[in-house]
Design a protein around this motif. Structure first.
Motif, short mmCIF file in Angstrom:
data_model
loop_
_atom_site.label_atom_id
_atom_site.label_comp_id
_atom_site.label_asym_id
_atom_site.label_seq_id
_atom_site.Cartn_x
_atom_site.Cartn_y
_atom_site.Cartn_z
N GLU A 93 0.72 -1.17 -0.20
CA GLU A 93 0.08 -0.07 -0.01
C GLU A 93 0.93 1.33 -0.09
OE1 GLU A 93 -3.24 0.37 -0.34
OE2 GLU A 93 -3.38 -1.68 -0.57
N ASP A 94 1.92 1.23 0.68
CA ASP A 94 2.82 2.23 0.71
C ASP A 94 4.05 2.31 -0.12
OD1 ASP A 94 4.35 4.21 1.65
OD2 ASP A 94 4.51 3.66 3.92
N LEU A 95 3.72 3.30 -1.20
CA LEU A 95 4.94 3.09 -2.36
C LEU A 95 5.32 4.63 -2.26
CD1 LEU A 95 2.08 1.37 -3.84
CD2 LEU A 95 4.16 0.87 -5.25
N ARG A 96 6.86 4.75 -2.34
CA ARG A 96 7.35 6.23 -2.38
C ARG A 96 8.24 6.30 -3.44
NH1 ARG A 96 8.18 7.04 4.18
NH2 ARG A 96 6.37 5.72 4.69
N SER A 97 8.23 7.42 -4.36
CA SER A 97 8.97 7.60 -5.65
C SER A 97 9.94 8.77 -5.27
CB SER A 97 8.14 7.73 -6.80
OG SER A 97 7.40 6.62 -7.11
N GLY A 98 10.94 8.60 -6.06
CA GLY A 98 11.95 9.94 -5.83
C GLY A 98 13.42 9.29 -6.69
N PRO A 99 14.19 10.54 -7.07
CA PRO A 99 15.09 10.24 -7.96
C PRO A 99 16.55 9.38 -7.21
CG PRO A 99 15.07 12.47 -7.03
CD PRO A 99 13.90 11.92 -6.68
#
Length: 358
Positions: A93-99
């Motif tokens: 459920e917890d998805l986190r995006s970043g470079p």
């Protein structure tokens, strides 16, 4: 197309089973005094992440963060636009995006007291990511979890066995599609891949190449629902005497395959069968289904000599190398039991002879 059909079918793998795998991983962390695990994956290698979550890293890279006592989190360089799709096809459920992956980890642990982070198979991580983790997580100990998760995957559950069998059937059908004497090798590759793609694989490698001057090899490695299998056969002219010897040798090796077998034992059988005056080079490999994804490239040296436990699913590969450097390959995927092995790829022909010139 790197990835094909990706889905979470509760009739194949239940969310309860996926959550049980996560719980099993968390018990391991608690037993070892580890606060959270980081499992790195990219397009080439992400089987441990798929096993725990059903996520497919179809592009770029990511880290599955598994706390010892909380729900797992997926950190990725993929954009947020894929989050709804990933939630629909996984238990995350917890998805986190970043470079920057290390920064995403640091943001997660920012308010927690420093402790121990376990990195799954730390030796295979990109060195730059580990360096950034050390820089961004002062006070935290980074500890190598080694192959603990991959080893848990080696003996599949009942539901996994069904998916491995289906994957093996796909690999076998794809090879069979390429065993046509009227086709060129590029045409064989197209026929084999078409069969695998239409069967709904996520990924497939197809190798069709010359084997000496009198034969060709068709080799397929398929991923179906996250489970990898392999099959390969030779198509040769009647005059290729070595093909008969390869047929017999492969059969003897297969008969030796059972729980407790290791690669050294198979090589002993190979040496007993091949005539001393033989001028060809022969090689064997025995690959757990968990390592077929990377074609065995990520195994550590000490893994190669370990006996195969009962209940394992493995790929067996026999390679004959000719003076011109080309190879002939025979391969199958087997379910290994106490007193033998069941060929999941079925009764593919050992060698299919062409009546006409190649």
């Amino acid at each position: 197309m790197k990835r094909g059909l990706v889905l979470l079918d509760p009739t194949e793998t239940t969310t309860e089973e996926l959550k049980a795998r996560v719980s099993d991983c968390q018990r391991l962390l608690q037993d070892r005094g580890i606060d959270l695990a980081l499992i790195y994956g990219d397009v080439y290698r992400s089987g441990d992440i798929t096993y725990l979550s059903n996520l497919c890293i179809y592009w770029n890279e990511g880290i599955l963060l598994v706390p010892a006592k909380q729900d797992p989190v997926f950190l990725t360089k993929l954009s947020r636009r894929v989050h709804p799709w990933m939630r629909a096809n996984s238990i995350i459920e917890d998805l986190r995006s970043g470079p920057n992956l290390a920064q995403l980890v640091a943001e997660y642990v920012n308010e927690q007291p420093a402790g121990v982070i376990g990195l799954s198979e730390m030796n295979w991580w990109p060195a730059s990511v580990i360096e950034e983790l050390r820089a961004k997580l002062p006070g935290w100990e980074l500890r190598d979890l080694q192959s603990a998760i991959r080893e848990k995957r080696q003996v599949p559950s009942a539901s996994e066995q069904k998916l491995l069998l289906e994957s093996a059937k796909v690999s076998a059908r794809a090879v069979a599609a390429g065993l046509d004497g009227a086709l060129s090798n590029p045409e064989r590759a197209g026929a084999a891949e078409r069969v695998a793609r239409m069967a709904g694989v996520e990924d497939v490698f197809v190798y069709c190449y010359e084997s000496g001057s009198q034969a060709d090899t068709v080799e397929v490695i398929s991923e179906y629902r996250g489970y990898w299998t392999t099959a390969a056969r030779v198509i040769a002219r009647e005059s290729a005497d070595w093909a008969n010897m390869m047929d017999v040798t492969y059969g003897v090796i297969v008969q030796e395959l059972r729980a407790g077998t290791d690669l050294n034992r198979l090589y002993a059988q190979l040496g007993a069968v091949i005539p001393e005056e033989n001028n060809l080079s022969w090689k064997l490999d025995l690959i757990h289904h968990t390592d077929i994804e990377t074609q065995g490239d990520y195994r550590l040296p000490d893994e190669l000599d370990k006996p195969i436990p009962a209940g394992s699913v493995v790929g067996l590969r026999l390679v004959c190398t000719f003076a011109d450097g080309t190879e002939a390959v025979m391969a199958d995927t087997f379910a290994v039991e106490e007193y033998g092995a069941n060929r999941l790829t079925g009764d593919l022909p050992i060698a299919r002879y062409q009546p006409n010139e190649k």
